[in-house]
Enzyme design. Sequence first.
Site, PDB file in Angstrom:
ATOM      1  N   ILE A  24      38.953  46.887  45.753  1.00  0.00           N
ATOM      2  CA  ILE A  24      39.593  46.696  44.444  1.00  0.00           C
ATOM      3  C   ILE A  24      40.740  47.219  44.437  1.00  0.00           C
ATOM      4  CG2 ILE A  24      39.315  46.778  42.038  1.00  0.00           C
ATOM      5  CD1 ILE A  24      37.179  44.994  43.211  1.00  0.00           C
ATOM      6  N   GLN A  60      39.722  40.346  34.918  1.00  0.00           N
ATOM      7  CA  GLN A  60      39.024  39.198  35.273  1.00  0.00           C
ATOM      8  C   GLN A  60      37.859  39.063  35.466  1.00  0.00           C
ATOM      9  OE1 GLN A  60      40.977  36.483  37.302  1.00  0.00           O
ATOM     10  NE2 GLN A  60      42.503  37.560  35.747  1.00  0.00           N
ATOM     11  N   ALA A  80      45.209  36.611  45.778  1.00  0.00           N
ATOM     12  CA  ALA A  80      45.444  38.041  45.969  1.00  0.00           C
ATOM     13  C   ALA A  80      45.272  38.482  47.587  1.00  0.00           C
ATOM     14  CB  ALA A  80      44.586  39.011  45.357  1.00  0.00           C
ATOM     15  N   THR A  99      46.709  36.763  35.693  1.00  0.00           N
ATOM     16  CA  THR A  99      45.838  37.543  36.564  1.00  0.00           C
ATOM     17  C   THR A  99      46.103  39.098  36.916  1.00  0.00           C
ATOM     18  OG1 THR A  99      46.390  36.396  38.262  1.00  0.00           O
ATOM     19  CG2 THR A  99      44.566  35.534  37.500  1.00  0.00           C
ATOM     20  N   GLY A 120      38.846  36.411  40.805  1.00  0.00           N
ATOM     21  CA  GLY A 120      39.074  35.895  39.620  1.00  0.00           C
ATOM     22  C   GLY A 120      37.945  34.892  39.207  1.00  0.00           C
ATOM     23  N   GLU A 121      37.190  34.209  40.081  1.00  0.00           N
ATOM     24  CA  GLU A 121      36.158  33.427  39.772  1.00  0.00           C
ATOM     25  C   GLU A 121      34.768  33.899  39.683  1.00  0.00           C
ATOM     26  OE1 GLU A 121      37.768  30.571  42.430  1.00  0.00           O
ATOM     27  OE2 GLU A 121      38.093  29.108  40.716  1.00  0.00           O
TER      28      GLU A 121
END
Length: 755
Positions: free
Chosen positions: A626, A635, A522, A480, A701-702
């Site tokens: 971010i 991602q 993160a 990632t 990520g998701e």
Amino acid sequence: MNDAAPHDALDDNRQGLIGTPVDRVDGRLKVMGQATYAHEVQEGGPTAYGFIVEATIAKGTVSQIDVTDAERCEGVYLVMTHHNAPKQAPWGPLLAKDRFARSAPQLANNRVDHYGQAVAFVVAGSFEQARSAARLIKIRYAESAGRFELAPNLDRAVIPAGRPGREADSRVGNFEPAFASSTLQIDARFTTPVQMHAQMEPHATLAYWKDGQVIVHCSSQLLMSAKNAVANTLRIAPERVRVVSRFIGGGFGGKLPIYGDVILSAMAARILKCPVKTALTRQQMFHFTTHRSDTIQRVRLGANADGRLNAIAHETWSHSASFDNFYESAGMQTRTLYAAAHRLTTHRSVSLDLPVSDSTRAPGEAVGMLALEQAMDELAEQVGIDPIELRVRNEPLQDPERNIPFSSRQLIACMQDGATRFGWSRRNAKHSAVKEGNLWVGMGMAAATRGNLLQPSKCAVQFDDQGVLTVRMAMTDIGTGSYTIFTQVAAEMMGVPMAQVRMEMGDTDFPPTPGSGGSFGAASAGSGLFDACTQLRTKFARKFGVNAKDVTFAGGRISGAGRSETLASLAGSRGLDAVGEIKPGAMVKKFSQQSYGAHFAEVTVDGDTGEIRLRRMIGVFAAGRILNLKTATSQAVGAMIWGVGAALHEHAVIDPRYGYFVNHDLAEYHVPTHADIPAIEAYFLPEFDDKTNPLKIKGVGELGICGAGAAIANAVYNACGVRTRDFPLTLDKVIAGLKLQNTLSTAGVPPHFKS
Ligand code: MOS
């Protein structure tokens, strides 16, 4: 985290490292083949190689196992079966606090609970010797009838054990009468198939024992859980287990648990007193590791004539392995995404004799949004308004079930920004209205949302007299970009160049972190790091003799009160170090925390063959600050491609007779390839969420997979009027729909859904 995060050095961003699209710090190592993955590790002396023999039945017992021929093979050191496997702790416990730390014994008895379970383990001087000897093992089974399919077994569904705040069911108001009296009603049944993680790097382990400790190099998302799982299984103290996972070729949830490659290698290495290396073949990955359960979902929306929701229900059925209790939490986002006075979500689990189902990228939302966001599209058409306007009309002022404010929520802004970028206004609201030659052309959109999490995490930092900051934590980088973003954070916090930061992760000898999972990596490990750097700054300030709030860190120096000194000289030969920690606190109870986004897709559907082609796709997301625009965008784009796979390709087909996945390789289990993927764009809106964590970030990520497939399904409907509620949208279903044109959306609900 009990209060909102104050203004900090990352907000000042003096070096400008936060947010910038810096390259991966490990990129060079990776492209040069110097990033060492588990299977490439050579350590602990001459290595023996293991090969796992899998059960070829799905349920029953091993009645006879003859290993004589295998044992006689050249190079074979050990053949392990349930007859000679070391004693291990029994599987479980079922309701462990950390289910990825549960005992996972191998070859414990002669019972077979699923196809592909280990029934023998061969260790030899080479992989080829082990594999060839494995073929000579003769096994007789006493087979019993198993249950392998979800739909025929819904009558056996049970309420799975939830967790506090994530109970299996939720009810607000009185759904049934509210739905019945609604002017507009959508009542739709959706199905999603079993999906695989299909990581680039299959699981592999190198295990050896040294001074009573087992050192395990494996491919794991959650190192601390892996360590505890090994300790629990082998009944040894956790201190006697060290797990190392420095580079990982994709996780997606499939590397949250550990598997038999770890346990069998560790046991064999102990017996043989040499390192044992075991890799799963790609085909073994399908049965030996976890998968995402298939689901059946019923979504009901009751609305006024203007589209305002009065009643919303989302019910989900999924399967769990016979000895486990997992359920796909597909209704979770429906508890929080849209306003409605009367609400119902349920989750039911059906025990099947299949391999273990567990988390796969955005467990819950990834498939839940395929259903909910198609239902919303259907409702928009009924109301006769734009799908974005429908969502705007149902924007809740606060979390509609928990009755607490959102930490931040930019769903509407994401939809509006995306609409502009995409050219949404050019969409023809009527389906089957645009044809180019033989191609129907359509556009669709869907919302995106995913829960935001924070887990306890620790971190150690050390600054030396060469000006190098070393960061240590048992965090993983599953591809990632964790190494990179933590380097940015550490460098920005201490005012040093990124090249002066040495990130050391992927080792349980370092301070514990929750690892990579649930998009919490993160935020959690990063906050531990942030705290460690904050402590270190205080120590530097103290040594410098100026109050911490009156100093600045830049150019490798500390400055304040008209003076300046290099951090290297201040650290001195002994160096300066600090340990940091994040603990989730009241903020998760005070604020409903989610990330948001909107997907837009344009597709073509061939009028004769039903072939769907994605033309373009845009996602706009709001996920807190971010840290690195490049890794975050990767991602998001990668997750959107997962959404394409979910919509159009992915389907692990269960053989209903024998309980195995028929298409158990990457030739037959289809994921999108380059030819399937046009330019996909992902954007992030500015957002600083000081309620989530000290970094003011949310997980990314998701998020991108959530809703992505629904946008495609909605585009297919807009193109040709075929509403396929059974994923994936393959040609056969589209062709059938084209033939029936417009009749599918009134298909009845099967009897077991009748309330
Ligand atoms: Mo995620 S499915 O927790 O890797």
